[in-house]
Design an enzyme around this catalytic site. Structure first.
Site, PDB file in Angstrom:
ATOM      1  N   TYR A  98      24.490  50.175  11.650  1.00 37.36           N
ATOM      2  CA  TYR A  98      25.007  50.419  10.297  1.00 37.36           C
ATOM      3  C   TYR A  98      24.788  51.892   9.934  1.00 37.36           C
ATOM      4  O   TYR A  98      23.794  52.237   9.290  1.00 37.36           O
ATOM      5  CB  TYR A  98      24.287  49.529   9.278  1.00 37.36           C
ATOM      6  CG  TYR A  98      24.270  48.058   9.636  1.00 37.36           C
ATOM      7  CD1 TYR A  98      25.454  47.317   9.650  1.00 37.36           C
ATOM      8  CD2 TYR A  98      23.086  47.417   9.965  1.00 37.36           C
ATOM      9  CE1 TYR A  98      25.442  45.969   9.973  1.00 37.36           C
ATOM     10  CE2 TYR A  98      23.068  46.068  10.285  1.00 37.36           C
ATOM     11  CZ  TYR A  98      24.247  45.349  10.295  1.00 37.36           C
ATOM     12  OH  TYR A  98      24.226  44.027  10.614  1.00 37.36           O
ATOM     13  N   TRP A 150      24.913  51.428   2.569  1.00 42.17           N
ATOM     14  CA  TRP A 150      25.349  50.106   2.084  1.00 42.17           C
ATOM     15  C   TRP A 150      24.746  49.850   0.716  1.00 42.17           C
ATOM     16  O   TRP A 150      23.583  50.233   0.465  1.00 42.17           O
ATOM     17  CB  TRP A 150      24.884  49.008   3.039  1.00 42.17           C
ATOM     18  CG  TRP A 150      25.933  48.515   3.993  1.00 42.17           C
ATOM     19  CD1 TRP A 150      26.655  47.370   3.895  1.00 42.17           C
ATOM     20  CD2 TRP A 150      26.369  49.151   5.202  1.00 42.17           C
ATOM     21  NE1 TRP A 150      27.519  47.252   4.967  1.00 42.17           N
ATOM     22  CE2 TRP A 150      27.368  48.336   5.792  1.00 42.17           C
ATOM     23  CE3 TRP A 150      26.033  50.327   5.852  1.00 42.17           C
ATOM     24  CZ2 TRP A 150      28.012  48.639   6.973  1.00 42.17           C
ATOM     25  CZ3 TRP A 150      26.668  50.648   7.042  1.00 42.17           C
ATOM     26  CH2 TRP A 150      27.659  49.808   7.591  1.00 42.17           C
ATOM     27  N   ASP A 210      21.661  47.172   0.287  1.00 41.02           N
ATOM     28  CA  ASP A 210      20.597  47.730   1.134  1.00 41.02           C
ATOM     29  C   ASP A 210      19.898  48.866   0.388  1.00 41.02           C
ATOM     30  O   ASP A 210      18.668  48.960   0.383  1.00 41.02           O
ATOM     31  CB  ASP A 210      21.170  48.285   2.447  1.00 41.02           C
ATOM     32  CG  ASP A 210      21.780  47.201   3.320  1.00 41.02           C
ATOM     33  OD1 ASP A 210      22.787  46.602   2.897  1.00 41.02           O
ATOM     34  OD2 ASP A 210      21.245  46.963   4.417  1.00 41.02           O
ATOM     35  N   TYR A 234      31.706  52.714  13.591  1.00 40.24           N
ATOM     36  CA  TYR A 234      31.607  51.458  12.849  1.00 40.24           C
ATOM     37  C   TYR A 234      33.015  50.969  12.564  1.00 40.24           C
ATOM     38  O   TYR A 234      33.953  51.757  12.500  1.00 40.24           O
ATOM     39  CB  TYR A 234      30.847  51.695  11.529  1.00 40.24           C
ATOM     40  CG  TYR A 234      30.750  50.451  10.662  1.00 40.24           C
ATOM     41  CD1 TYR A 234      29.830  49.454  10.964  1.00 40.24           C
ATOM     42  CD2 TYR A 234      31.594  50.275   9.559  1.00 40.24           C
ATOM     43  CE1 TYR A 234      29.757  48.312  10.180  1.00 40.24           C
ATOM     44  CE2 TYR A 234      31.520  49.128   8.782  1.00 40.24           C
ATOM     45  CZ  TYR A 234      30.608  48.148   9.094  1.00 40.24           C
ATOM     46  OH  TYR A 234      30.538  47.015   8.336  1.00 40.24           O
ATOM     47  N   GLY A 276      27.046  39.486   0.938  1.00 39.90           N
ATOM     48  CA  GLY A 276      25.870  39.998   1.651  1.00 39.90           C
ATOM     49  C   GLY A 276      25.418  39.064   2.755  1.00 39.90           C
ATOM     50  O   GLY A 276      24.601  39.434   3.587  1.00 39.90           O
ATOM     51  N   ASP A 305      27.261  37.446   5.347  1.00 37.61           N
ATOM     52  CA  ASP A 305      28.620  37.466   5.878  1.00 37.61           C
ATOM     53  C   ASP A 305      29.142  36.174   6.499  1.00 37.61           C
ATOM     54  O   ASP A 305      30.218  35.724   6.175  1.00 37.61           O
ATOM     55  CB  ASP A 305      28.736  38.563   6.942  1.00 37.61           C
ATOM     56  CG  ASP A 305      28.281  39.918   6.427  1.00 37.61           C
ATOM     57  OD1 ASP A 305      27.823  40.009   5.278  1.00 37.61           O
ATOM     58  OD2 ASP A 305      28.396  40.889   7.187  1.00 37.61           O
ATOM     59  N   TYR A 352      22.693  35.478  12.899  1.00 38.90           N
ATOM     60  CA  TYR A 352      22.932  36.212  11.656  1.00 38.90           C
ATOM     61  C   TYR A 352      22.607  35.368  10.405  1.00 38.90           C
ATOM     62  O   TYR A 352      21.457  35.054  10.160  1.00 38.90           O
ATOM     63  CB  TYR A 352      24.386  36.673  11.684  1.00 38.90           C
ATOM     64  CG  TYR A 352      24.684  38.013  11.029  1.00 38.90           C
ATOM     65  CD1 TYR A 352      23.822  39.081  11.099  1.00 38.90           C
ATOM     66  CD2 TYR A 352      25.899  38.194  10.355  1.00 38.90           C
ATOM     67  CE1 TYR A 352      24.144  40.306  10.509  1.00 38.90           C
ATOM     68  CE2 TYR A 352      26.230  39.413   9.776  1.00 38.90           C
ATOM     69  CZ  TYR A 352      25.347  40.467   9.844  1.00 38.90           C
ATOM     70  OH  TYR A 352      25.673  41.663   9.263  1.00 38.90           O
ATOM     71  N   GLU A 362      16.049  43.050  11.808  1.00 37.65           N
ATOM     72  CA  GLU A 362      16.993  42.708  10.750  1.00 37.65           C
ATOM     73  C   GLU A 362      16.749  41.274  10.273  1.00 37.65           C
ATOM     74  O   GLU A 362      16.723  40.998   9.090  1.00 37.65           O
ATOM     75  CB  GLU A 362      18.404  42.873  11.337  1.00 37.65           C
ATOM     76  CG  GLU A 362      19.525  42.885  10.349  1.00 37.65           C
ATOM     77  CD  GLU A 362      20.871  43.083  11.059  1.00 37.65           C
ATOM     78  OE1 GLU A 362      20.900  43.246  12.306  1.00 37.65           O
ATOM     79  OE2 GLU A 362      21.903  43.064  10.368  1.00 37.65           O
TER      80      GLU A 362
HETATM   81  C1  DGY Z   1      28.566  44.261   8.888  1.00 35.52           C
HETATM   82  O1  DGY Z   1      29.279  45.169   9.255  1.00 35.52           O
HETATM   83  O2  DGY Z   1      28.149  43.369   9.630  1.00 35.52           O
HETATM   84  C2  DGY Z   1      28.138  44.243   7.488  1.00 35.52           C
HETATM   85  O3  DGY Z   1      27.299  43.190   7.208  1.00 35.52           O
HETATM   86  C3  DGY Z   1      29.301  44.211   6.550  1.00 35.52           C
HETATM   87  O4  DGY Z   1      28.769  44.503   5.306  1.00 35.52           O
END
Ligand code: DGY
Length: 725
Positions: A32, A36, A39, A85, A171, A173, A366, A410
């Site tokens: 990332y 964000w 975050d 990204y 948030g 996902d 996740y 994470e």
């Molecule tokens: C990602 O790119 O996985 C993020 O969680 C999107 O906000």
């Protein structure tokens, strides 16, 4: 602060420094690479404890990219890091919108609005809060505009509930909740704009990331938004994903409380944020509660039906204070179960993101099962808010040990703690710092109180002196007194949460009756206590109630330390002798041992009270003797018939609370100071090791203790002397 925490706080700060990109912090080194939204909120909370200027800059940088309609974007792109990204500005094409902030590169969606909460914490945690006021004045109108945008553009029925229009806005996902609305979308990859995922490199296992089918749908929605030029009304007309989410709305509701606080601090009217908070809170209670599942669920506005999928997001109304008392009680039952890792379950970390009993639960993937620090951080605050202190402590214990043991990942496996996703994750580091501070903040507060209060009273106080007599025959007295203590337990002790309602107790008829009976103790013949269980129950219960009696009689507000030598000065006259709480504990129940703070044994050689010592010493009493403080055992009434079982349960409960944290990777166990003060009662250090082995529920911790019985090191956790109110 235990040295180990200090070392890890330093490590957490280094992670935040490494992820600093000039005027904000990226969530992780590679996965990332930009800024964000939420975050940054969590990151600012962590930094607020040691670097106020950077915490402020973090938030201001984000708001510099606020859209003209008030939306604060999910991502603010760092021009220097583009190309690593997906999706980036070339895909979002937010320049199609007249609302996009000029000169800034952002995505075209938002995230749970935790920012007002972070801003308030920056103020509260600052060394000199007054210096933060100009920042509050600058940021307040922007926060207000953000919330106004949400209520204006995302609440079409004026219900007080706002919708999200993309899973990334939640948030969380790829939460199983989204399977239903996303599943309804017929997405043909051939008609999608071409794209390449970039999240599958970076050394992260693809199995722990969202599936390709999910990404197709994420992309479909982004394509739809840009096709509508990010016009909210047009999106509303055509978007198949419009969901009222308890997580997003709870965060908003809680953020409104902070916004009202900020308004007060800078002399603005708090009325608007307050009325938003009320409206959203009551709508959450009414519309998102699932009466059978006993949890809050999402509502699908596009399909006009609830989404009956229960995840940890459904507990977050606790964070906002939005759940009613009854709902909170039901939620707690659901939360404290094998579904979400119960207290003392022993083979899991709390709270996994999804119900572990559901077929779709995936411990590594996740948002489909693992433990996330930010969700638990909010939940711990929510549980405390409703008084579920033990559970909040156990969350806190897990949140501290997961990063120490498994790295600043994470997310984490709920069963064995394995760290997943990216390492060096900013909000894990930031919230760890916040949790350590919270863990220790009372230390400073209570020593200040103690210093101030020194000298309040100097000689002993006999609590059952005076002219009144109780009129109960001596042979009836012990039974009557024990029954009276049990009545107090039933009426005023919350044994599940380990709390006492001192306020209600003080004025009650039950307490008056107890006080009346204690006058009978003056002539009570202790020879009437026969048998070890009767003696144990009598003295343990009396100890616990002399402490409560003392707290009430002295009008203690925050901590028993307000009264120096509290445990030595408060006494009951019993059968012509005086007994303080210390006399009961160290003299009677610990076999006339030396208190940890004295050089001599409690009773001198000729002290006649030695006749009443209860032998042999049972170290489990340390988990039953309630010292009126947050770190000691939760209060209960001990019945002579069942006292051995109760002592067993008390020991088990204590050893599996946040007072014992095994860190096998460090070769250490962090322990309550009780184990240091009374090491001898357990049979020395080796005795403590054996004791822990007998009571620790966590299988990994037990194995570690067994295999390292000789080498294991102990570090002692600060003892929280604040009242167990
Ligand atoms: C990602 O790119 O996985 C993020 O969680 C999107 O906000």
């Amino acid at each position: 602060m235990a040295r180990i925490f200090a070392n890890y706080v330093e490590k957490a700060k280094r992670i935040l420094d490494q992820n600093w990109i000039g005027s904000s912090t990226k969530p992780a080194p590679a996965l990332y690479p930009h800024q964000w939204n939420w975050d940054s909120g969590f990151i600012a909370v962590g930094r607020s404890h040691y670097d106020t200027p950077r915490a402020i800059l973090e938030i201001e940088t984000l708001f510099d990219a606020q859209w003209l309609n008030g939306m604060v974007p999910q991502i603010v792109f760092d021009r220097d890091s583009l190309g690593n990204y997906f999706p980036e500005p070339d895909f979002w094409q937010t320049e199609r919108s007249p609302n996009a902030p000029p000169g800034k590169l952002t995505s075209g969606i938002t995230m749970p609005p935790v920012l007002a909460v972070a801003v308030e914490k920056i103020y509260r945690n600052a060394r000199r809060p007054r210096t933060v006021l100009p920042f509050l004045e600058r940021i307040y109108p922007k926060l207000l505009t953000l919330h106004a945008y949400l209520y204006r553009e995302r609440d079409p029925n004026d219900e007080g509930l706002v919708y999200i229009r993309h899973p990334w806005e939640s948030g969380i996902d790829n939460s199983p909740t989204w399977d239903i609305p996303l599943g309804r979308m017929q997405v043909d990859r051939a008609t999608l704009p071409p794209y390449e995922r970039k999240d599958l490199g970076h050394g992260v296992d693809p199995k722990t990331r969202p599936a390709d089918e999910d990404y197709d749908r994420y992309v479909y929605l982004v394509d739809l938004f840009r096709g509508c030029d990010y016009d909210e009304a047009r999106i509303r007309e055509s978007c198949p994903f419009l969901v009222q989410d308890p997580l997003f709305n709870s965060v908003l509701c809680r953020a409104n409380e902070s916004l009202a606080e900020i308004a007060n601090l800078i002399g603005e009217s708090p009325d608007q944020p307050r009325s938003w908070a009320e409206q959203t809170g009551s709508a959450i209670r009414r519309k998102l509660w699932h009466p059978e599942h006993k949890i809050f669920d999402c509502y699908d506005l596009a399909a006009n039906m609830p989404i009956e999928v229960d995840t940890s997001a459904g507990f977050l109304p606790l964070f906002a204070g939005a759940a009613s008392k009854e709902q909170a009680e039901d939620l707690y039952k659901r939360l404290d179960s094998t579904s979400f890792c119960a207290l003392h379950q022993g083979n899991c970390f709390t709270v996994p993101n999804y119900d572990t009993q559901q077929e779709g639960f995936d411990r590594a993937n996740y948002w489909r099962g693992p433990v996330w620090i930010n969700i638990n951080w909010m939940l711990a605050q929510g549980l405390r808010r409703y008084g579920y202190t033990l559970k909040a402590d156990s969350l806190q214990k897990d949140l501290l040990q997961l990063p120490i043991r498994f790295g600043f990942h994470e997310y984490f496996d709920s069963f064995d703690g394995t760290g997943y996703g990216t390492d060096n994750f900013s909000w894990t580091a930031a919230l760890f710092i916040d949790l350590v501070h919270e863990f220790y903040e009372t230390e400073r507060a209570s020593s200040r109180i103690a210093a101030k209060a020194r000298g309040i009273f100097s000689s002993g106080v006999v609590l059952n002196s005076g002219d009144e007599t109780c009129g109960v025959a001596s042979e009836e007295l012990a039974g009557a007194l024990m029954r009276s203590i049990r009545t107090l337990r039933d009426a005023f002790y919350d044994t599940g949460r380990g709390l006492v309602d001192y306020h209600a107790l003080r004025e009650s008829a039950e307490y008056k009756e107890y006080r009346r009976l204690t006058t009978g103790l003056r002539d009570f013949d202790l020879c009437q206590l026969v048998g070890r269980r009767d003696k144990l129950a009598f003295w343990v219960n009396l100890y616990n109630t002399i402490v409560i009696d003392g707290i009430v009689s002295l009008g203690i507000k925050q901590s028993v330390r307000e009264a120096p030598d509290f445990f030595g000065h408060l006494k009951y006259a019993i059968g012509g002798q005086l007994f303080s709480a210390d006399d009961i504990e160290h003299g009677i129940l610990r076999g006339n041992a030396r208190p940890w703070f004295h050089v001599l044994r409690q009773f001198g050689t000729r002290d006649p009270r030695k006749a009443w010592i209860v032998k042999p010493l049972d170290p489990r009493i340390h988990f039953a003797l309630v010292c009126g403080s947050r770190s000691c055992a939760p209060i209960d009434y001990y019945d002579s018939a069942t006292i051995y079982d109760q002592l067993e349960a008390a020991a088990k409960s204590f050893v599996n609370s946040s007072e014992v944290i095994a860190l096998p990777e460090e070769g250490k166990v962090l322990l309550s100071e009780i184990f240091r003060w009374y090491e001898a009662d357990f049979g020395g250090k080796r005795g403590v090791v054996d004791f822990l082995y007998d009571y620790v529920a966590d299988e990994g911790a037990r194995r570690f203790i067994r295999e390292n019985a000789e080498a294991v090191q102990f570090e002692y956790i600060y003892y929280d002397w604040n009242l167990n109110r």
